[in-house]
Scaffold this motif. Structure first.
Motif, PDB file in Angstrom:
ATOM      1  N   GLU A  29       0.591  -1.521   0.348  1.00 14.78           N
ATOM      2  CA  GLU A  29      -0.124  -0.033  -0.263  1.00 14.78           C
ATOM      3  C   GLU A  29       0.824   1.011  -0.570  1.00 14.78           C
ATOM      4  OE1 GLU A  29      -3.217  -0.046   3.060  1.00 14.78           O
ATOM      5  OE2 GLU A  29      -4.095  -1.915   2.026  1.00 14.78           O
TER       6      GLU A  29
ATOM      7  N   ASP B  69       1.342   5.129   0.655  1.00 14.24           N
ATOM      8  CA  ASP B  69       1.264   6.131   0.702  1.00 14.24           C
ATOM      9  C   ASP B  69       1.250   7.564   0.511  1.00 14.24           C
ATOM     10  OD1 ASP B  69       0.140   5.024   3.046  1.00 14.24           O
ATOM     11  OD2 ASP B  69       1.902   4.971   4.450  1.00 14.24           O
TER      12      ASP B  69
ATOM     13  N   TYR C 120      -2.881  -0.286  -7.614  1.00 11.12           N
ATOM     14  CA  TYR C 120      -2.184  -1.108  -6.160  1.00 11.12           C
ATOM     15  C   TYR C 120      -2.517  -2.477  -7.552  1.00 11.12           C
ATOM     16  CZ  TYR C 120      -3.179   0.721  -2.273  1.00 11.12           C
ATOM     17  OH  TYR C 120      -3.531   1.084  -0.832  1.00 11.12           O
TER      18      TYR C 120
ATOM     19  N   LEU D 170      -5.684   4.680  -7.142  1.00 17.35           N
ATOM     20  CA  LEU D 170      -5.981   5.807  -6.108  1.00 17.35           C
ATOM     21  C   LEU D 170      -6.820   7.035  -5.719  1.00 17.35           C
ATOM     22  CD1 LEU D 170      -6.029   4.317  -2.968  1.00 17.35           C
ATOM     23  CD2 LEU D 170      -4.991   2.867  -4.905  1.00 17.35           C
TER      24      LEU D 170
ATOM     25  N   PHE E 121      -8.225   8.058  -3.206  1.00 16.01           N
ATOM     26  CA  PHE E 121      -7.984   9.107  -1.553  1.00 16.01           C
ATOM     27  C   PHE E 121      -9.124  10.146  -1.212  1.00 16.01           C
ATOM     28  CE2 PHE E 121      -3.511   8.036  -2.659  1.00 16.01           C
ATOM     29  CZ  PHE E 121      -3.712   6.908  -1.739  1.00 16.01           C
TER      30      PHE E 121
ATOM     31  N   THR F 235     -13.773  -0.368   0.578  1.00 13.22           N
ATOM     32  CA  THR F 235     -12.016   0.017   0.552  1.00 13.22           C
ATOM     33  C   THR F 235     -12.177   0.696   2.821  1.00 13.22           C
ATOM     34  OG1 THR F 235     -12.570   2.162   0.220  1.00 13.22           O
ATOM     35  CG2 THR F 235     -12.287   0.440  -1.791  1.00 13.22           C
TER      36      THR F 235
ATOM     37  N   THR G  34      -9.190   5.442   1.817  1.00 11.45           N
ATOM     38  CA  THR G  34      -8.593   4.515   0.094  1.00 11.45           C
ATOM     39  C   THR G  34      -9.188   4.625  -0.833  1.00 11.45           C
ATOM     40  OG1 THR G  34      -8.407   2.751   1.008  1.00 11.45           O
ATOM     41  CG2 THR G  34      -5.785   3.557   0.439  1.00 11.45           C
TER      42      THR G  34
ATOM     43  N   ARG H 225     -11.067   4.664  -4.718  1.00 15.81           N
ATOM     44  CA  ARG H 225     -10.365   4.197  -5.958  1.00 15.81           C
ATOM     45  C   ARG H 225     -11.256   4.357  -6.910  1.00 15.81           C
ATOM     46  NH1 ARG H 225      -8.896  -1.398  -2.997  1.00 15.81           N
ATOM     47  NH2 ARG H 225      -8.152   0.478  -1.517  1.00 15.81           N
TER      48      ARG H 225
END
Lengths: 675, 538
Positions: free
Chosen positions: A136, A138, A572, A583, A585, A614, A618, A620
């Motif tokens: 994952e 960041d 991912y 992603l 956010f 999720t 995160t 997405r």
């Protein structure tokens, strides 16, 4: 339909007199925009325009009386002429017109025409290479912080609105309060998320569509006059590039050999099988399809159920019960959780795809035994997915099999997303890693995704499958799969395997790239095992098209995945996975991303997922690549992401100087994917 | 002593320098002076406080570091093992087989399951014999299977939509034909809205947990089907049971629940009555008007599973609401099966807009499953059109049911718990000892009431039938009938997994696709088989 006819709600009318707020108008003005704010203001203007004009022409407003029947099948098929004449969105016609030697048997809007053999790959694990764990990445802290703040603002405003609303407008809250001795149907706490957070982005969900969910899809345009409380269909349609449906091998087709076979089966066997498998709903087609599935996945026997969700939820309880332990990956699908809860077995979870966490858990549970009594477990069933639908993580099957040898647990692999989509022969994760499928106890999968059908299967050794046939919930109680669905499965699966036909001359000589089949994978399907009336066209029965589909999917997956990374996005998942999550956010960016992709000159529809599917931060967007996409389609998606990503500030994956220019990515696609 | 202190000298020197370095680095940190001042002053005022604060910090760190998977280790039942011991325990452990082999009887029964070659319908060809048989086993109540108009419309839809929808309803899996079918069902029944699930079996077990949560109260019939049991099980609500199809018992249970609530003075929770229209287990039919009256009286919501009554009873097949002339709006959640009632696939839940919208987000098998193929939705819509426009179908069905019952009711070695209008007719063996199997006669006998918390009825202890022997006898009947060209089936059960073990029975499914003569002929064959096999027993 003649172009001069008055606008009817059913007509496919490109030059609609009622421009919807989602139409392409705003897309022309999109290019010079640099910020989300300028985009939003433009959008609200377009919205206002659309509403005004809607009021002026009330005749063409809501299509509430949308007829329940299609008056004529030819009225608006995918080959509609007005559709082909108008290629403004670039979806109706291929970017490169076919040469005289190239013959395409598919409809371009369903299954894209792509003749360039450079854009093909084989989905295969490189021996010796470690399976990447789920990483994952960041984002910068300010992104995380603003995400949390956004949720905080949403929650605070939601509560203020509830507080004020309940006092000043109790009428609209009646369904949330106890009334005449009835408790509210959905308690306030449960519904808060739905009302105050999800409703705000309802335009991203449950979009009604029509036609084939193939390479492109027809959206039924809708607007909401009251902040998403109601959605009104405007009656217009928009064709959009579909990078959202689980159509990995592109078998969602209304034309072609599989659809012809289905038509034949409807004429021969009808639409229904009338009952459960054990009580008068079994047909010979079930027998054929089950044998074929078993051969396809390389197991002794298989059973078929009419719904993918129920395949997990109704068959897990037949294998485990009280005194048994189910070890489940923390990100397993809801149907698996549903099934384990019904089974009454004890459940423990381990960290997503983490072999270390799994081993320490195994050592603990086997040594401790059942809680309190410390008796040994009757059996331990490990349930994992081949490919995770929200992460795109590929199962670490070699690692698990290593542990299986030592710890003697049973292994249930849910291949809902991986069957057909992975492996040089499309046989799922086992095929991808070159592992004998018989080393797994139960292979479960669905037909919804790669085969363009519906339902699911369970494959394993014959004793166990027979046990499930008798003791699974669906045997006596669930409806059997219907003949058209069975035929679609048989036809699509046979075309991936190829049909061995000793009588006919071999037509595989012109095949794309011959793949030598390892011994562990049984060869083509036998003609004698298929229904006698099933007559697939040569390019399907030879397996050439099936192989080409597998290789196109493998290329598209890797290309999109690598392309997004090179553009600087955080993604991912495994590069071989056709599921590519990007992603976002911020919750606000989800709606924006969705809308900006849909409002482009070539509209692209995407799936955005957020909490609770999720973790909270995160959020997405999830792309599902298909073999039906051409390389140009993936280019389109990458270009769109590049532009939108700049506006929405999404590129946090790699440093600016390591990023590639979009043109460089598009021009070196083949090398990029093959890395 | 002196030598040891000299040998330790470099160490002390290292410690001193690193300490001073650390201090220097700490002083460099922004805001370090504040912390320093705070610690100093607090220590000066109250040295005990420093220790307390230190403990607090350590505790906070410990809590943060503790992962949630370790929670079990903290339990008092956790036994500490060394790695070697664990390895031994792992080596020692042998699991039971995953799927145990079937018994000989089960195997024989599985092999005897009829397999249809080609289309299923009133007279399908069977794989085992190669001959056609009269079908009174499959669910083709209104004869929609094999309807050519439906097939033609299915092909048209195939050519427009392809087969699979390739996505859940939330993510581009909602086709216009799904919305059309939902509207058609709602119109047909007369409710505000309806929601479509892609499998009949999974519908009710998804509807129940969408509404019933932990702490809610469910009052359910003891004779409900397996699927409803599963739905109740997953909901984790508090369940109270009333005697099968006995509305007086229902009232008693509702009274006792109310009394309990008043005693505990708990908050108002959601309360549901869950029952079936026509019971899958025995074909009994619920008295809907009375049930509705009770539900309003006690302020419960009603979840009614009409899987076997939708498309089979009422003038045009709208189900119990039409039969009893009750507006469907009065049933809060009306669940039905598209697969059984309309010979397609899937299920639905009809109700108010709020009820339906709630399920679109909370119904597990709606949210997490692909939507049904478009052509099956269109087939179902067409089925509704046919039912609407041809009430004679239902008349024929009812005539056939009456004709069948006229023959079967005269046989004295069997008992039929099914309602006279029920399209499914359950036939079980009449025990020579107990003759009071009918719910009506059972209700007459004044015995102490059953325990509402237990799904088993009060007389469960007196059940004396031998399940295995009866299953075997009935299977003989099935095979005997098949030899005479009539396809019937036992009501298959999941013995061992059912909450209440139903008495073995043969389940006939009537169809309007057969003429009255054909029905009579087929049922006579069944009757003769019953008499022959059961006569042999004595």
């Amino acid at each position: 339909m003649p172009a001069a006819s008055p606008p009817s709600p059913m007509a496919l009318n490109i030059a609609s007199p009622t421009p919807s707020m989602f139409k392409k108008r705003s897309s022309q003005t999109l290019a010079p925009m640099t910020s989300a704010a300028s985009y939003l203001s433009a959008l609200s203007q377009a919205d206002a325009r659309a509403r005004n004009s809607r009021e002026k022409t009330p005749t063409s407003t809501p299509a509430l009386s949308l007829s329940s029947s299609i008056t004529s099948s030819s009225e608006d098929t995918v080959l509609n002429e007005s559709d082909l004449d108008n290629n403004a969105d670039g979806l109706a016609l291929p970017a490169r017109p076919p040469t005289s030697e190239q013959v395409f048997t598919t409809v371009h809007t369903e299954f894209g025409h792509c003749a360039n053999e450079a854009y093909r790959l084989t989905s295969q694990h490189t021996p010796g290479e470690p399976v990447p764990a789920h990483v994952e990445q960041d984002p910068p802290y300010y992104i995380l912080l603003s995400t949390y703040i956004s949720y905080l603002i949403l929650i605070v405003i939601g509560h203020i609105r509830d507080f004020v609303g309940k006092r000043f407008s109790p009428k609209s809250y009646t369904h949330l309060m106890p009334r005449n001795g009835y408790a509210p149907l959905n308690s306030d706490f449960d519904s808060f998320y739905t009302r105050r957070l999800k409703t705000r982005m309802d335009e991203c969900f449950s979009q009604p569509v029509t036609g084939v969910a193939g390479r492109t899809i027809l959206l039924l345009d809708r607007i909401s006059p009251d902040y998403n409380h109601t959605q009104i269909l405007t009656g217009t349609r928009t064709r959009a590039l579909n990078i959202s449906s689980y159509n990995y091998l592109g078998f969602a087709q209304a034309r072609g050999g599989c659809a012809d076979a289905v038509e034949e089966s409807i004429k021969r066997c009808g639409v229904s099988t009338c009952g459960a498998r054990l009580t008068g709903g079994s047909s010979d087609l079930h027998t054929v399809a089950e044998a074929l599935v078993a051969q396809f996945v390389g197991m002794e026997d298989a059973l078929i159920s009419s719904m993918g969700f129920a395949t997990n939820s109704a068959y897990i309880p037949a294998l485990v019960g009280k005194g048994c332990l189910v070890i489940s990956d923390e990100l397993n699908h809801a149907s698996i959780r549903f099934g384990t809860r019904l089974s009454g077995a004890h459940v423990r979870m381990f960290k997503h795809n983490d072999m270390g966490s799994l081993e320490s858990l195994l050592r603990e549970v086997i040594s401790q035994g059942q809680p309190k009594t410390h008796r040994p477990w009757k059996k331990i069933l490990l349930i994992v997915e081949g490919l995770y639908s929200m992460e795109g993580t590929l199962l670490n099957l070699p690692g698990i099999l290593e542990l299986k040898k030592k710890y003697k647990f049973y292994l249930w692999v849910d291949e809902a997303h991986s069957i057909g989509a992975l492996g040089p022969h499309g046989r799922g994760v086992c095929d991808y890693f070159g592992i004998n499928p018989r080393s797994v106890d139960i292979l479960m999968g669905t037909f919804t995704k790669s085969f363009g059908a519906a339902g699911g299967y369970i494959a394993g050794d014959k004793t166990m499958i027979d046990h499930l046939r008798v003791h699974g919930h669906l045997g006596p109680y669930g409806e059997a799969m219907t003949p058209p669905v069975l035929t679609q499965i048989v036809a699509s699966m046979a075309s991936i395997m190829g049909i061995a036909n000793p009588g006919a001359p071999s037509s595989t000589s012109g095949a794309v790239v011959p793949i030598d089949t390892p011994a562990s994978h049984p060869g083509p399907a036998k003609q004698s095992d298929l229904p006698a009336w099933l007559n697939l066209p040569p390019q399907l029965s030879s397996g050439a098209e099936g192989r080409s589909r597998l290789r196109r999917l493998a290329f598209n997956s890797r290309y999109l995945h690598r392309g997004l990374i090179k553009l600087g996005f955080i993604t991912y998942g495994h590069p071989a996975s056709p599921i590519v999550p990007l992603l976002l956010f911020n919750p606000g960016k989800m709606c924006m991303f969705h809308r900006m992709m849909k409002d482009r000159q070539t509209p692209i529809i995407v799936v955005v997922v957020a909490y609770p599917a999720t973790p909270l931060v995160t959020s997405r967007v999830r792309f599902c690549v298909s073999a039906a996409h051409t390389k140009e389609d993936v280019d389109t998606v990458l270009r769109a992401c590049d532009e939108v990503g700049d506006v929405l500030d999404l590129k946090h994956g790699i440093k600016k100087r390591e990023r590639w220019d979009i043109e460089k990515i598009v021009n070196s696609a083949a090398e990029l994917a093959a890395v | 002593m002196a030598s040891s202190s000299t040998s330790l000298e470099p160490l002390f020197a290292f410690l001193a320098t690193s300490l001073s370095k650390l201090e220097y680095a700490f002083n460099k940190l922004p805001g370090s002076a504040v912390i320093q001042r705070y610690v100093r002053s607090s220590h000066q005022n109250d040295p005990g406080r420093t220790i307390l604060e230190l403990i607090l910090v350590i505790f906070a760190i410990r809590t943060l570091m503790q992962s949630r998977t370790r929670a079990d280790r903290a339990e008092k039942h956790f036994i500490q093992f060394s790695d070697k011991e664990i390895d031994e325990l792992v080596d020692e452990w042998t699991p039971e087989p995953l799927g145990p082999a079937l018994s000989a009887a089960e195997q024989a029964e599985l092999a005897a399951v009829p397999v249809v070659v080609g289309p299923n319908g009133p007279k399908p060809r069977l794989a085992s014999t190669g001959k056609t048989a009269t079908n009174v086993a499959s669910f083709n109540f209104t004869g929609l299977a094999g309807n050519e108009h439906i097939q033609q419309r299915a092909v048209e839809t195939l050519r427009k939509y392809g087969l699979g929808s390739c996505g859940p309803p939330g993510f581009y899996g909602t086709l216009d034909v799904h919305m059309d079918l939902e509207r058609d069902i709602a119109d047909f029944l007369g409710t505000e809205a309806a929601i479509l699930y892609s499998q009949g079996f999974s519908t009710i077990s998804s509807v129940i947990p969408a509404f019933c949560k932990r702490g809610d109260i469910i009052v359910a019939d003891r004779g409900i089907s397996f699927a409803i049991h599963k739905g109740i099980q997953i909901s984790r609500s508090t369940v109270r049971w009333y005697d099968h199809n006995d509305l007086r018992s229902l009232e008693e249970v509702l009274e006792s629940v109310e009394k309990e609530r008043r005693k505990r003075k708990g908050p108002l929770t959601r309360r549901f009555i869950i029952t079936e229209g026509i019971f899958e287990k025995d074909g009994a039919m619920v008295d809907l008007p009375k049930l509705i009256e009770i539900k309003y009286k006690y302020k419960y919501r009603l979840i009614l599973d009409e899987s076997f009554s939708f498309g089979t009873v009422g003038r045009t097949g709208r189900g119990l609401t039409e039969l009893y002339n009750v507006p469907a709006e009065k049933v809060d959640m009306l669940v039905g099966s598209v697969a059984i009632g309309l010979c397609s696939s899937g299920g639905f839940c009809a109700g108010s807009q709020t009820v339906v919208d709630h399920q679109r987000i909370n119904g597990p098998s709606f949210v997490f499953s692909a939507s049904m193929p478009g052509l099956l939705a269109v087939s179902a819509s067409e089925g509704i059109n046919i039912l609407r426009s041809t009430p004679s179908i239902l008349t024929t069905l009812q005539e056939n049911i009456r004709a069948a019952r006229a023959i079967l009711d005269r046989v004295d070695c069997i008992s039929i718990p099914s309602h006279p209008a029920s399209p499914i007719i359950h036939i079980s063996i009449r025990s020579p000892s107990s003759t009071s199997l009918h719910p009506a006669s059972a209700a007459l006998s004044p015995v102490k009431p059953s325990n509402p918390a237990s799904p088993l009825p009060r007389d469960a202890g007196t059940w004396d039938w031998d399940v295995e022997a009866e299953e075997r006898l009935l299977q003989d009947v099935v095979e005997e009938a098949l030899a005479q060209g009539v396809m019937i089936t036992k009501a298959k059960r999941l013995r061992g997994q059912e909450t209440v073990e139903a008495r073995p029975s043969i389940r006939l499914a009537m169809s309007s696709a057969l003429t009255k003569k054909e029905t009579e002929k087929a049922v006579t064959v069944v009757k003769n088989a019953l008499v022959k096999v059961l006569g042999r027993r004595r």
